[in-house]
Scaffold this motif. Sequence first.
Motif, short mmCIF file in Angstrom:
data_model
loop_
_atom_site.label_atom_id
_atom_site.label_comp_id
_atom_site.label_asym_id
_atom_site.label_seq_id
_atom_site.Cartn_x
_atom_site.Cartn_y
_atom_site.Cartn_z
N VAL A 1 1.28 -9.57 -14.90
CA VAL A 1 0.87 -8.53 -13.96
C VAL A 1 -0.02 -7.50 -14.67
O VAL A 1 0.26 -7.11 -15.80
N TYR B 1 7.37 -12.92 -17.93
CA TYR B 1 5.93 -12.66 -17.97
C TYR B 1 5.69 -11.21 -18.39
O TYR B 1 6.64 -10.45 -18.62
N ARG C 1 -3.14 -10.46 -11.15
CA ARG C 1 -2.27 -11.53 -11.68
C ARG C 1 -3.15 -12.46 -12.49
O ARG C 1 -4.21 -12.88 -12.02
N GLU D 1 2.73 -15.45 -14.64
CA GLU D 1 2.54 -14.47 -13.58
C GLU D 1 2.17 -13.10 -14.12
O GLU D 1 2.43 -12.09 -13.49
#
Length: 265
Positions: free
Chosen positions: A201, A114, A193, A199
């Motif tokens: 960030v 991610y 998120r 996911e």
Amino acid sequence: MGDVEKLAAGTTLDQFKVEVISDLHLSRFWQLLVLCNWLKETRKNDSLVDNPVHFVDQEFTDDQQNRVYRVYRSTYSVFKFLLKFQSLKKINKWLQKYEWLQKLMGVETLLKLYLVNVVTVLEGEDFLFFAVSGPKNQHAGEIGPVGGMLDHENMAAPNPFYSNYSKELEEEAGVNADNPEHISSYSVAYLGRRASENESVELIVLAQTPLSQDQLEDLVKKSSDGEFSEVKFLTKKTEDVEELLRSNTPRWENLNPLLQKMFGL
């Protein structure tokens, strides 16, 4: 909708670290899929450039209480492919269920990668600054903050996340992060998120600016790199925030949870 976590007051970008594991190596099969997808993407948008991208493989807190992200070096073409691949819910459900299938297809690493981004909300005396993404942006037409992914230039800096923050402010809004007449103070106020991108960030920076709305609009016009089609100022009044939350205006996935946290809604 995404999710936003409030961080301790005074958290700075010095408290976030990044470590490169290696280049992301794909089998010839996956390289071919990435190439085919990239050809399709560039036919739709010829302004796309296959710049470096850094995918998070692991995050943890070290002994000094820094939040550390371990990343693989890759490219934007891989990112565009993963956006599509990770959105195939039925296929991914089977892959998550049967680990032997992941190994057979060589996607153990791909499934869990991610992004980590730094985004900045400029806060004036009585307003918050956002902008509408331009037509060639991945999030075209959406209201969102200044910011973006870590690139090769950021990674070469002593503090990659601060480099990301300051570079994006300069390029997208014409604001100099190190000039007290532009930014009086900042903190990483929230950690976001994005549910729509696995996911992903987001380090959400809240930066106080003494600049007026007119001054900010002039800076954006002079420095615009095509990221924004127009600027948006949100008055720091609960009724105005609630009106935006009720609207159907296309917006950054973490805008609702961020405003709800900021205004206690």
